[in-house]
Design a protein around this motif. Structure first.
Motif, PDB file in Angstrom:
ATOM      1  N   ALA A  54      -9.252  -8.756  -2.819  1.00 34.74           N
ATOM      2  CA  ALA A  54      -8.375  -9.737  -3.446  1.00 34.74           C
ATOM      3  C   ALA A  54      -9.129 -11.014  -3.793  1.00 34.74           C
ATOM      4  O   ALA A  54      -8.927 -11.621  -4.868  1.00 34.74           O
ATOM      5  N   LEU A  55     -10.005 -11.444  -2.867  1.00 32.51           N
ATOM      6  CA  LEU A  55     -10.799 -12.643  -3.129  1.00 32.51           C
ATOM      7  C   LEU A  55     -11.737 -12.433  -4.305  1.00 32.51           C
ATOM      8  O   LEU A  55     -11.907 -13.308  -5.164  1.00 32.51           O
ATOM      9  N   GLU A  56     -12.401 -11.248  -4.346  1.00 31.25           N
ATOM     10  CA  GLU A  56     -13.307 -10.956  -5.459  1.00 31.25           C
ATOM     11  C   GLU A  56     -12.545 -10.872  -6.791  1.00 31.25           C
ATOM     12  O   GLU A  56     -13.064 -11.253  -7.835  1.00 31.25           O
ATOM     13  N   LEU A  57     -11.314 -10.351  -6.684  1.00 29.48           N
ATOM     14  CA  LEU A  57     -10.513 -10.249  -7.891  1.00 29.48           C
ATOM     15  C   LEU A  57     -10.055 -11.623  -8.374  1.00 29.48           C
ATOM     16  O   LEU A  57      -9.873 -11.844  -9.573  1.00 29.48           O
ATOM     17  N   GLY A  58      -9.897 -12.578  -7.463  1.00 33.49           N
ATOM     18  CA  GLY A  58      -9.471 -13.918  -7.848  1.00 33.49           C
ATOM     19  C   GLY A  58      -7.995 -14.147  -7.692  1.00 33.49           C
ATOM     20  O   GLY A  58      -7.412 -15.008  -8.349  1.00 33.49           O
ATOM     21  N   VAL A  59      -7.349 -13.385  -6.790  1.00 34.40           N
ATOM     22  CA  VAL A  59      -5.922 -13.562  -6.537  1.00 34.40           C
ATOM     23  C   VAL A  59      -5.685 -14.941  -5.922  1.00 34.40           C
ATOM     24  O   VAL A  59      -6.484 -15.440  -5.145  1.00 34.40           O
ATOM     25  N   TYR A  60      -4.576 -15.575  -6.313  1.00 34.37           N
ATOM     26  CA  TYR A  60      -4.310 -16.949  -5.885  1.00 34.37           C
ATOM     27  C   TYR A  60      -3.898 -17.050  -4.408  1.00 34.37           C
ATOM     28  O   TYR A  60      -4.007 -18.108  -3.811  1.00 34.37           O
ATOM     29  N   GLY A  61      -3.335 -15.988  -3.843  1.00 31.79           N
ATOM     30  CA  GLY A  61      -2.895 -16.055  -2.443  1.00 31.79           C
ATOM     31  C   GLY A  61      -2.651 -14.662  -1.865  1.00 31.79           C
ATOM     32  O   GLY A  61      -2.525 -13.669  -2.591  1.00 31.79           O
ATOM     33  N   TYR A  62      -2.566 -14.599  -0.512  1.00 34.00           N
ATOM     34  CA  TYR A  62      -2.415 -13.308   0.202  1.00 34.00           C
ATOM     35  C   TYR A  62      -1.333 -13.524   1.253  1.00 34.00           C
ATOM     36  O   TYR A  62      -1.488 -14.318   2.182  1.00 34.00           O
ATOM     37  N   ILE A  63      -0.189 -12.808   1.087  1.00 33.29           N
ATOM     38  CA  ILE A  63       0.954 -12.968   2.006  1.00 33.29           C
ATOM     39  C   ILE A  63       1.054 -11.690   2.841  1.00 33.29           C
ATOM     40  O   ILE A  63       1.086 -10.583   2.289  1.00 33.29           O
ATOM     41  N   VAL A  64       1.136 -11.870   4.160  1.00 30.46           N
ATOM     42  CA  VAL A  64       1.188 -10.728   5.096  1.00 30.46           C
ATOM     43  C   VAL A  64       2.617 -10.574   5.582  1.00 30.46           C
ATOM     44  O   VAL A  64       3.266 -11.550   5.990  1.00 30.46           O
ATOM     45  N   LYS A  65       3.142  -9.333   5.484  1.00 29.58           N
ATOM     46  CA  LYS A  65       4.465  -9.017   6.011  1.00 29.58           C
ATOM     47  C   LYS A  65       4.379  -8.825   7.532  1.00 29.58           C
ATOM     48  O   LYS A  65       3.360  -8.308   8.027  1.00 29.58           O
ATOM     49  N   PRO A  66       5.370  -9.145   8.274  1.00 28.88           N
ATOM     50  CA  PRO A  66       6.578  -9.848   7.823  1.00 28.88           C
ATOM     51  C   PRO A  66       6.270 -11.309   7.546  1.00 28.88           C
ATOM     52  O   PRO A  66       5.301 -11.852   8.053  1.00 28.88           O
ATOM     53  N   PHE A  67       7.055 -11.925   6.737  1.00 30.75           N
ATOM     54  CA  PHE A  67       6.813 -13.306   6.331  1.00 30.75           C
ATOM     55  C   PHE A  67       8.124 -14.059   6.394  1.00 30.75           C
ATOM     56  O   PHE A  67       9.196 -13.466   6.459  1.00 30.75           O
TER      57      PHE A  67
END
Length: 793
Positions: free
Chosen positions: A91-104
């Motif tokens: 995800a970081l290499e792809l350039g995603v703006y954020g990473y949300i882990v379930k449950p949230f």
């Protein structure tokens, strides 16, 4: 409102996140897999896309990769049920703006969403800023390049040298025009092989030093004029305008400026000074009394004749009013023609008697204006006419005659205002254009329906208005009131109408049709005279060899007759010689030689050849005689002429024009008496009509025709009139142009094959110079007959 797309294969998660985002003020859409999300993206745009990682079909990472490539301005968040380091790394290499882990929890999602959108806004703004900056840099670069090119063109086109120089007279930069001024190329100075100082005349160096010193004491700018010696050794005047640029410590860094070649200006100034001195000498040399005064009539300057006649010096005259000096009065004369309100610049002339000088004078007073048309004074010129008064009656009579002469001049005079409406329309214009002054006054010139070359008139009016100079329109074609073509010569002058009326026009002109006809006829006559002189010379040169060739052929004819008689006697002798044994062999040999030479053939053919040669020589002699008589120098006075003989000569001279297309039939009246006429001009009439007849037959036959037409010429003596008829079997004259064939410059021939003057000149010669008649009878497709009638007495 921000729009968010939530992609997750669990419907509960989708509903939870969507409702939470809507409560926070976002507009949400949902999709249960990547495939459905792609379809949603086809018709809608979103600010943020939240996608689960593991979904049926395409994974969340692959889907977000597609989104980031296809919609680079869209923010992305990744949702996962576990904190997988490998997924995080991708995800970081792809350039995603954020990473949300379930449950949230919703608060965490809000923070991530707002952070992602804020980051997305910053990146979009930053990218757009960079793009805008790049566009502005590119535009500025283009502008700078354009300015650089314009500067280069300016440097190249300016009528001066642009330079940058060092304090030691070396040159950093000089435009190409420097070579035009001094004869040396700019690279010679820039390379240091020559200094500008080397061209300056030594005696002018102090001028330059003084200018530099004054510039350093002021703002650094200077104007200095000095002389140089160019590459050809010529001395030129230079005006050097520049600016001294200093360093921070006050020392001179460089000098920038422009150099003008003012040699012509200097020569003009010297000429002006010479003209001033010459004017002063001329002013004093004029025998008339001249006085220059201000607006109050106080004398400012007088010439020597004024001082000597009045008997006063300059000191006693200057600043004194003219009426006191000349008339002994304390105020201006009641009938003085010098007016302070005169704005027309017109001179005033009158005769006055000056008691103090005891003489009559012709007085000319004229106002003097400055460049702004403000009255600055007056000039009076007094010419002693006391002696002339004795001849006053004769002078008045001469003036009256001169006035009548000017009144008789028929010149066009048309006045126009700034909008080119008619203000004035004189009698000559009325007669020439068949329009009265009442009909045209107040109307625009182009509304009058005058049939002339409007484009030339309008162009002249435009040039006169633009250049503020008078314009001529020569040889202007127009249609006269009788429907015939004519020519005008116009002069168009701008006229200040005063006040807010602006600048109008004055059109002056004359009807020059007759002059054009005379010029054309004169040119034709001169050409024919030259041709006649050439033909006469050729005829003279041919005549001499023709005579001795004919004499020699006649000599050969007589000699051959004698030889023929001798040959007969030789033959009798050989017949008798053959009877003698001793001479038989010799006689046989002679007979063999006679047979080999075919003497019988020669005896038969030689007389024919001599006879044909004599006939040819006689024909040449007749042609030469016809050329000499046809090209005889023209006479202004009439002489008696054999018309039949003149027509024969013309047919001989013009034979080459008609012999290929027509046969000529002549029916001459043998009793026709001599006719008083001008031979050269009448010959030209015959030639014009015969040549026209040949051309008409050629047009009727067409190219390549083997048949010939017929030209029939008859002469008759009818009631003290000699009548000549010249008929052809040509095309005839079309009905619609029959009334114009005698008009000057009218022709139906192609450009370059006819001037339209032949029949016009012929008509003038027959009718005006011989008092005869020139008419014609014609039928289209059958031919034309021209009828010439000349009075015998």
């Amino acid at each position: 409102m921000r729009r968010i797309l939530v992609v997750d294969d669990q419907r509960s998660i989708l509903d939870l996140v969507a409702k939470a985002m809507e409560r926070l003020g976002y507009e949400c859409a949902t999709a249960e897999c990547a495939e459905k999300a792609r379809k949603v993206l086809e018709g809608q745009s979103f600010d943020l896309i939240m996608s689960d990682v593991i979904m049926p079909g395409e994974s969340g990472l692959d889907f977000l990769r597609y989104v980031m490539e296809t919609f680079p301005d869209t923010a992305t968040l990744l949702i996962s049920v576990m904190d997988d380091s490998q997924v995080v790394q991708e995800a970081l290499e792809l350039g995603v703006y954020g990473y949300i882990v379930k449950p949230f929890n919703i608060r965490a999602i809000q923070i991530d969403v707002e952070s992602a959108l804020r980051r997305r806004d910053l990146e979009v703004a930053n990218r757009r800023y960079r793009e805008d900056l790049e566009d502005r840099v590119a535009a500025r670069t283009r502008e700078l390049r354009k300015q650089q090119e314009e500067y280069a063109r300016l440097v190249k086109t300016l009528p001066c040298v642009i330079y940058t120089g060092n304090p030691d007279w070396t040159v950093r930069f000089a435009s190409d025009r420097i070579q035009e001024i001094c004869g040396y190329p700019p690279d010679r100075f820039v390379a240091g092989r020559m200094r500008w100082r080397e061209l300056i005349l030594e005696e002018d160096l102090p001028i330059i030093k003084t200018a530099v010193k004054e510039a350093l004491q002021g703002d650094g700018s200077f104007i200095r004029e000095y002389r140089i010696r160019d590459a050809q050794g010529h001395v030129r005047w230079i005006q050097d305008r520049g600016q001294i640029v200093k360093n921070a410590d006050g020392s001179i860094d460089h000098v920038s400026g422009v150099i003008f070649d003012i040699t012509g200006q200097k020569m003009a100034e010297e000429a002006l000074e010479r003209a001033r001195r010459e004017w002063e000498h001329t002013f004093d040399a004029v025998p008339d009394l001249i006085a220059v005064m201000d607006t109050e009539r106080r004398i400012r300057n007088v010439n020597r004749a004024f001082r000597e006649r009045v008997g006063e010096s300059n000191g006693n005259l200057l600043d004194e009013p003219c009426y006191k000096i000349l008339h002994g009065l304390e105020r201006a004369c009641n009938d003085c023609c010098l007016r302070e309100d005169d704005e027309r610049g017109s001179a005033c002339e009158k005769e006055v008697y000056i008691d103090k000088l005891g003489a009559y004078f012709h007085s000319i007073g004229a106002p003097v204006f400055d460049d702004l048309n403000n009255l600055t004074g007056h000039v009076i010129v007094l010419r002693d006419i006391t002696e002339q008064k004795k001849a006053e009656e004769a002078l008045q009579q001469a003036h009256q005659e001169l006035g009548q002469l000017f009144s008789a001049i028929s010149s066009i005079l048309i006045g126009l205002d700034a909008e080119r409406r008619i203000l004035r329309w004189n009698k000559a214009a009325e007669e020439i254009f068949a329009l009265s002054s009442e009909e045209v006054t107040g109307r625009a010139l182009d509304e009058l329906g005058i049939d002339w070359q409007w484009d030339r008139v309008e162009q002249a009016l435009d040039r006169c208005q633009a250049k503020k100079k008078a314009q001529r329109v020569d040889d202007l074609r127009y249609t006269r009131a009788d429907g015939q073509p004519g020519f005008l010569g116009l002069n168009i002058q701008g006229v200040d109408l005063g006040g807010e009326r602006g600048t109008g026009f004055l059109i002056m002109g004359a009807e020059i049709t007759r002059r054009k006809i005379m010029e054309s006829q004169l040119a034709q006559a001169q050409k024919l005279e030259s041709i006649g002189q050439l033909a006469a010379g050729i005829a003279h040169e041919i005549n001499t060899p023709t005579q001795f060739i004919g004499d020699n052929i006649r000599f050969l004819q007589d000699a051959f007759n004698d030889l023929e008689e001798l040959i007969g006697k030789y033959r009798n002798l050989m017949e008798k010689a053959r009877e003698l044994e001793v001479l038989r062999e010799a006689a046989a040999s002679v007979m063999e030689e006679e047979e080999s030479l075919d003497v019988e053939y020669l005896l038969e053919e030689i007389p024919q050849a001599i006879s044909q040669s004599l006939d040819g020589v006689q024909r040449v002699a007749r042609i030469v005689l016809a050329m000499k008589e046809f090209s005889h120098p023209g006479q202004e006075e009439k002489v008696l002429l054999d018309i039949n003989h003149a027509l024969e000569n013309t047919l001989t001279v013009a034979r080459n024009e008609w012999k290929y297309v027509a046969d000529v039939v002549t029916d001459f009246d043998p009793s026709l008496p001599p006719v008083p006429c001008i031979p050269a001009e009448l010959n030209q009439v015959f030639l014009n009509i015969i040549v026209n007849a040949a051309h008409a037959i050629k047009d009727a036959l067409g190219d390549g025709a083997e048949d010939k037409g017929t030209i029939t010429i008859t002469t008759r003596h009818r009631d003290d009139v000699c009548e000549v008829r010249i008929s052809d079997t040509g095309t005839g004259i079309p009905k619609e142009i029959r009334h114009r064939i005698f008009d000057p410059f009218f022709t139906t021939k192609e450009v370059g094959k006819g001037t339209g003057q032949g029949l016009a000149i012929s008509h003038s010669v027959i009718v005006e110079k011989h008092g005869g008649k020139l008419t014609f009878e014609t039928e289209e497709g059958r031919g034309t007959t021209f009828i010439i009638q000349l009075p015998v007495e």
